[in-house]
Scaffold this motif. Structure first.
Motif, PDB file in Angstrom:
ATOM      1  N   TYR A 172      -1.951   5.611  11.181  1.00  0.00           N
ATOM      2  CA  TYR A 172      -1.750   5.431   9.737  1.00  0.00           C
ATOM      3  C   TYR A 172      -1.773   3.952   9.372  1.00  0.00           C
ATOM      4  O   TYR A 172      -2.439   3.537   8.413  1.00  0.00           O
ATOM      5  CB  TYR A 172      -0.424   6.078   9.331  1.00  0.00           C
ATOM      6  N   GLY A 212       0.986  -0.594   4.645  1.00  0.00           N
ATOM      7  CA  GLY A 212       1.670   0.646   4.293  1.00  0.00           C
ATOM      8  C   GLY A 212       3.112   0.680   4.751  1.00  0.00           C
ATOM      9  O   GLY A 212       3.709  -0.335   5.104  1.00  0.00           O
ATOM     10  N   ASP A 248       0.857  -1.181   0.000  1.00  0.00           N
ATOM     11  CA  ASP A 248       0.000   0.000   0.000  1.00  0.00           C
ATOM     12  C   ASP A 248       0.897   1.236   0.000  1.00  0.00           C
ATOM     13  O   ASP A 248       1.597   1.509   0.968  1.00  0.00           O
ATOM     14  CB  ASP A 248      -0.894  -0.014   1.244  1.00  0.00           C
ATOM     15  N   LEU A 249       0.890   1.984  -1.103  1.00  0.00           N
ATOM     16  CA  LEU A 249       1.778   3.139  -1.242  1.00  0.00           C
ATOM     17  C   LEU A 249       1.094   4.456  -0.880  1.00  0.00           C
ATOM     18  O   LEU A 249       1.624   5.529  -1.162  1.00  0.00           O
ATOM     19  CB  LEU A 249       2.307   3.212  -2.678  1.00  0.00           C
ATOM     20  N   SER A 250      -0.076   4.386  -0.249  1.00  0.00           N
ATOM     21  CA  SER A 250      -0.791   5.608   0.130  1.00  0.00           C
ATOM     22  C   SER A 250       0.005   6.379   1.178  1.00  0.00           C
ATOM     23  O   SER A 250       0.587   5.789   2.087  1.00  0.00           O
ATOM     24  CB  SER A 250      -2.172   5.261   0.696  1.00  0.00           C
ATOM     25  N   GLU A 251       0.012   7.699   1.044  1.00  0.00           N
ATOM     26  CA  GLU A 251       0.688   8.555   2.012  1.00  0.00           C
ATOM     27  C   GLU A 251      -0.338   9.404   2.749  1.00  0.00           C
ATOM     28  O   GLU A 251      -1.341   9.822   2.169  1.00  0.00           O
ATOM     29  CB  GLU A 251       1.711   9.465   1.318  1.00  0.00           C
ATOM     30  N   PRO A 252      -0.097   9.670   4.030  1.00  0.00           N
ATOM     31  CA  PRO A 252      -1.023  10.521   4.780  1.00  0.00           C
ATOM     32  C   PRO A 252      -0.871  11.985   4.391  1.00  0.00           C
ATOM     33  O   PRO A 252       0.039  12.357   3.641  1.00  0.00           O
ATOM     34  CB  PRO A 252      -0.598  10.298   6.240  1.00  0.00           C
ATOM     35  N   ASP A 253      -1.758  12.813   4.893  1.00  0.00           N
ATOM     36  CA  ASP A 253      -1.667  14.259   4.718  1.00  0.00           C
ATOM     37  C   ASP A 253      -0.591  14.765   5.679  1.00  0.00           C
ATOM     38  O   ASP A 253      -0.818  14.880   6.882  1.00  0.00           O
ATOM     39  CB  ASP A 253      -3.029  14.898   5.033  1.00  0.00           C
ATOM     40  N   SER A 283      -5.163   2.259   9.297  1.00  0.00           N
ATOM     41  CA  SER A 283      -5.912   2.495   8.057  1.00  0.00           C
ATOM     42  C   SER A 283      -5.239   1.845   6.855  1.00  0.00           C
ATOM     43  O   SER A 283      -5.901   1.537   5.860  1.00  0.00           O
ATOM     44  CB  SER A 283      -6.046   4.001   7.803  1.00  0.00           C
ATOM     45  N   HIS A 284      -3.909   1.651   6.944  1.00  0.00           N
ATOM     46  CA  HIS A 284      -3.140   1.078   5.826  1.00  0.00           C
ATOM     47  C   HIS A 284      -2.229  -0.026   6.379  1.00  0.00           C
ATOM     48  O   HIS A 284      -1.022   0.187   6.555  1.00  0.00           O
ATOM     49  CB  HIS A 284      -2.316   2.164   5.135  1.00  0.00           C
TER      50      HIS A 284
END
Length: 211
Positions: A99, A106, A72-77, A102-103
């Motif tokens: 984080y 990640g 999962d390559l999603s990044e937080p704000d 949720s991921h």
């Protein structure tokens, strides 16, 4: 590496909490949490798998940068992360745990910390305020209160932490009192000046909300 072995054993064999482990080993709770997070990232539990007896190999598994990339390559704000860090009691460990909740697949904790540091460096505007030696002492009450237990009665009191710092050297003085009322505020100033061994040209006090 002795600590991580002991931490894993106390966690999985004896079921101790982070606080209990920190007290037994005389180390910080954040250190215990970090070791457990890194062990979880590395897929380590207790007993350790064969081949983990060597310190060098165990260290590579816990702290080495090599490894499979996250799925999962999603990044937080990152702006929100930095703003959250300004709140009392919020830490990088806590935000990384949120984080990863949720991921789950990640990025790891080390990557998270490096990204926060990089964002801060890009986003911050620095102004270097130069102070001549002896020109200024800055004072304020800092952060959350600290619990103090009366050994005679067992009653827990909340101590306010008075902090003073010299502008030129950043030499810091701290003193605990039971209130922020005017007598304690003045006493803190006197104690700070006594600690520094002199009086600065100016004393800059933050806006005291009580007194």
């Amino acid at each position: 590496m002795k600590d991580i072995r002991t931490i894993l054993r106390l966690t999985h064999e004896e079921g101790l909490s982070v606080r209990e482990i920190a007290e037994r080993l005389k180390i910080g709770k954040s250190s215990v949490s970090t070791y457990l997070l890194r062990a979880r990232e590395a897929g380590l539990s207790w007993p350790l798998p064969s081949g983990s007896d060597e310190d060098a190999r165990l260290e590579r598994r816990l702290f080495g940068r090599a490894g499979r990339p996250p799925r999962d390559l999603s990044e937080p704000d990152w702006g929100l992360v930095v703003r959250e860090l300004k709140r009392k009691g919020v830490t990088l460990t806590l935000l990384w745990q949120e984080y990863r909740a949720s991921h789950p697949d990640g990025y790891g904790f080390t990557w998270f910390c490096e990204k926060v540091a990089a964002f801060r460096q890009r986003a911050s505007v620095a102004f270097r305020n130069r102070h001549a030696a002896g020109s200024m002492m800055q004072t304020d009450y800092a952060g959350p209160t600290v619990p103090v237990i009366d050994p005679a009665t067992g009653v827990i009191h909340s101590a306010q932490i008075f902090v003073a710092v010299l502008g030129a050297s950043n030499l810091t003085f701290a003193h605990a009192s039971f209130s922020q009322q005017l007598p304690d505020w003045i006493d803190g100033q006197v104690r700070a000046l006594t600690f520094y061994g002199g009086v600065t040209k100016a004393i800059v006090c933050d806006n005291l909300k009580s007194g």
